[in-house]
Every structure is written in C-alpha cells, then in structure tokens.
Design a protein around this motif. Structure first.
Motif, short mmCIF file in Angstrom:
data_model
loop_
_atom_site.label_atom_id
_atom_site.label_comp_id
_atom_site.label_asym_id
_atom_site.label_seq_id
_atom_site.Cartn_x
_atom_site.Cartn_y
_atom_site.Cartn_z
N ARG A 10 -5.11 -3.09 -12.88
CA ARG A 10 -4.86 -2.93 -11.44
C ARG A 10 -5.92 -3.67 -10.62
O ARG A 10 -5.61 -4.26 -9.58
N ASP A 33 -4.19 7.58 -9.67
CA ASP A 33 -3.96 6.34 -10.39
C ASP A 33 -3.17 5.34 -9.56
O ASP A 33 -3.27 4.13 -9.78
N ASP A 34 -2.34 5.84 -8.65
CA ASP A 34 -1.50 4.94 -7.85
C ASP A 34 -2.15 4.57 -6.52
O ASP A 34 -1.57 3.82 -5.74
N GLY A 36 1.60 -1.07 -17.99
CA GLY A 36 0.61 -1.60 -17.06
C GLY A 36 0.77 -3.06 -16.73
O GLY A 36 0.13 -3.54 -15.79
N ASP A 45 -8.79 1.19 -13.40
CA ASP A 45 -7.95 0.51 -14.39
C ASP A 45 -8.12 -1.01 -14.21
O ASP A 45 -7.81 -1.54 -13.15
#
Length: 396
Positions: free
Chosen positions: A96, A77-78, A40, A93
């Motif tokens: 991010r 998630d992306d 991450g 997240d």
C-alpha cells in the motif's frame, strides 16, 4: 507496478525495478515458471506484467487469485497511509505504501524517492526498524532533517547503525593497509576516502579492485584485463597483465606478494614469487575473490554456483565451503578487525552478509538496488557499494 515487479524479483532471486529489468534478468537465465498475483496486488498491474513476460515465450507465467488463507484485515488497514510520516510508512503494509508513493507528487521530505529507490528491500516482510534503516541509506542528500531524525529513532532497534551514505556510483572497493577505503567507480575513476580526489585510472569499466602494496591498487576491467593505479610496476604485475591479455580474468584479489585471479571455468590462479598455484574451486565462473596475508595467505572465493569457499594456495584440494545460497556471489572482501578477520559477501539477489570471527550469527543487509561491491573496514564496519550509493554500516 513497482510493487508487483519487486515481489516477483524477490520470488525469483534477482534485482529488478521495472518490467524491462525483470524481463532482462529472466532472459539471462534458464526457462522458469513465474507466479504473479495473490493478495494485495492490483489485478490490472498483474495482468499487464503477465502480458510483458509472456511476450518472449521464455517463461511460463501463472496468475494466481487472492489467497484465501491470507490473514484477516485489521481495523485501519483500509485507511490512507500518511506518506509524510516516516514512522508510519515503516510500519504500514509496504504494498500500500508503494502504491501511495507511485501516485503521489509530493516528495514527502525525501521519503518518496528513498522508498522508490530501495523498495525491493522494503517490500519484504520485516520489522519497522529494518525498514527505517534501509530508508536511511536511501534518502537523498537534501532530505528533510526531521525525516532523518524520525528514521534514526525508528532504526534504533535494527542490528546496524548507519554511519554514512555517500551518493555516487561504486564499481569496486578495497582497503589500504592503513585502513583508508579505495573506491573505484564504473567510469574508471579511483578515490581514496575520506578526502581523496577522483583520479581517472582507466577508460574501461572497472569490475574489481585489490591492494597489492601500500600505494599500489590493481583494477580488473570488464574485459578481464589488469590495470595498475599508483605504485611501481613489478615483474609480478607485468606477468599478470601479460597473462590476462591472453586469458581474461573474471575476479581479482591480492595480499602480500600474491595476485589472485579467477576465470570463467571455475578456477583460481595465485601468482606469486613462489610460482603459480591454481585450483578448480567452482562449477561455473569465478565471480569474486578476497584474500588476507596474516598469519598466512588465506583466500575466499565466490562463483555463479552460489558457493563461497576457503582456499589456501599452499594447500591442496578444492577448499572448504564457507557459505552456500541459491544465488551467484557478486563480491567478497575479507580484512582484519579488532576481533580478527571478518568476511563480507554480496549476492546477486541484493543481499549483503557480514561474517564476524568467533560468531555464528551472520548480520545481513539489503539496500534495495543491486550490490556491486563490499568491504570490511579495520574497525569492523561494513561498506556496501551500489550504482547509486556507498553505504557504511556498523554492527550495534
């Protein structure tokens, strides 16, 4: 870069928002190993921070690769984080979210500034409700009302309810017998809330505050000298002033007719009409003191050894350990509440705790910036002071 710095600061138990602040915190302590990288974190940022930390040779830097045991990524998630959606950023997240805010220009109704101000707390693994609470306390005064409302909804499941967050630096807190909160700022000014006007008390930076009588506030400055704000000088206060002029103090508290002072050798000194009582309670500097007078004088002490101890000047020995963590204590306050005397503790790693009478569970809060002062109100609320904000939280 902020996300990487925050993650390392949390790993090391310090508060830092920039590489320079992180390095300063590391240089202040013994040599140690710092682990950077992992899943991450941006490889270029990790390499840059590693170069900064290695430059002074005080720390051993280990750069780790991605974690093979990291959880599998989930659908979505992306996808880009909607940085204008308060509920979305609390659930996303945090690494991010931090990267998105660092590269953004839009303040997103105040969310961006709040996140970058409180990020060291937000980047920790926690539920969305706690993140929403922290963001509430960090919002600027001109934040979009819709953002405030969204965060309030998200924070409804948190263990605290935020009553208010007032902008302005706080150096020390104390509570008058009537319940009014005394706020001392780093510049030597004193206010009595809710409506008090700032009054300049001393030209030196304030380190601690204590209430001796209804209208007498004592201030300890960064040089360890005592100052009186309001009230009338007494033989007791004059004796303590004279003593600290020769032997500077490191912590301060007062209750009834007793003034308590800590020193750099780990001892606590209680000055009162009954004479002087003292005890060696800590290994290293005494960093915080708190005291209550009812039904009898009870003292709480904190030190660089990470211990909070209970001590009575009328007793003997080294007191009993109330709490112990691998981080120095930076502030203490104890005061009466409807349930009995409660204890607030602040630690150098940015954690505040509220110990309530008759309860084994300890309520915790991390504002993000370093905590300078804490106080318990007569209603049982917790006040947390940083160099930017005064936060008042009520347990749910």
């Amino acid at each position: 870069m902020r996300g990487t710095v925050w993650a390392v600061a949390n790993q090391l138990g310090v508060v830092a928002g920039t590489p320079a602040e992180l390095l300063s915190a590391l240089l202040a302590g013994p040599p140690r190993t710092v682990r950077l990288g992992g899943t991450g974190h941006d490889a270029a940022e990790v390499a840059e921070l590693a170069d900064v930390l290695r430059e002074f040779g005080h720390v051993r830097v280990v750069v780790e690769g991605p974690d093979d045991q990291a959880p599998a990524r989930k659908p979505g998630d992306d996808e880009p984080v909607d940085t204008a959606d308060a509920e979305a950023v609390c659930a996303a997240d945090p690494v991010r979210v931090t990267a998105a805010y660092e590269s953004a220009d839009d303040e997103c109704g105040g969310l961006r500034g709040a996140w970058l101000r409180a990020g060291q707390s937000l980047i920790r693994d926690q539920d969305p409700a706690r993140r929403a609470l922290v963001l509430q306390t960090a919002l600027p005064p001109d934040a979009d009302p819709r953002v405030r409302q969204a965060l309030a909804r998200s924070a409804a499941a948190a263990p605290w309810y935020m009553e208010r967050a007032l902008p302005g630096p706080v150096a020390a807190l104390a509570v008058l017998p009537g319940g009014a909160l005394v706020v001392a700022d780093p510049g030597g000014g004193v206010r009595v809330l809710p409506d008090g006007v700032r009054q300049q008390s001393t030209a030196t930076r304030v380190k601690a505050a204590a209430v001796l009588e209804q209208d007498t506030v004592l201030l300890l400055d960064e040089r360890g000298r005592l100052h009186r704000h309001g009230g009338t000088g007494t033989a007791l206060t004059k004796a303590v002033v004279a003593t600290l002029a020769r032997h500077p103090g490191t912590a301060l508290a007062a209750a009834a007719d007793v003034v308590l002072v800590g020193d750099r050798m780990g001892s606590v000194h209680a000055f009162g009409s009954g004479g002087l009582h003292q005890a060696a309670l800590h290994s290293g500097r005494v960093t915080a003191l708190a005291a209550t007078a009812s039904p009898s004088l009870a003292v709480r002490t904190g030190g660089t050894d990470g211990a909070v101890r209970a001590w009575s000047p009328a007793g003997s020995g080294h007191g009993s350990t109330v709490s112990q963590r691998p981080s120095p204590v930076v502030a203490l306050h104890t005061g009466p509440t409807p349930e009995g005397p409660a204890l607030a503790v602040a630690w150098a790693d940015g954690l505040a705790e509220l110990h309530r009478p008759g309860r084994r569970d300890v309520l915790t809060f991390r504002p993000g910036p370093a905590i300078r002062a804490v106080a318990v109100t007569a209603e049982g609320a917790l006040c947390v002071g940083t160099e930017e904000t005064l936060i008042r939280l009520r347990p749910r």
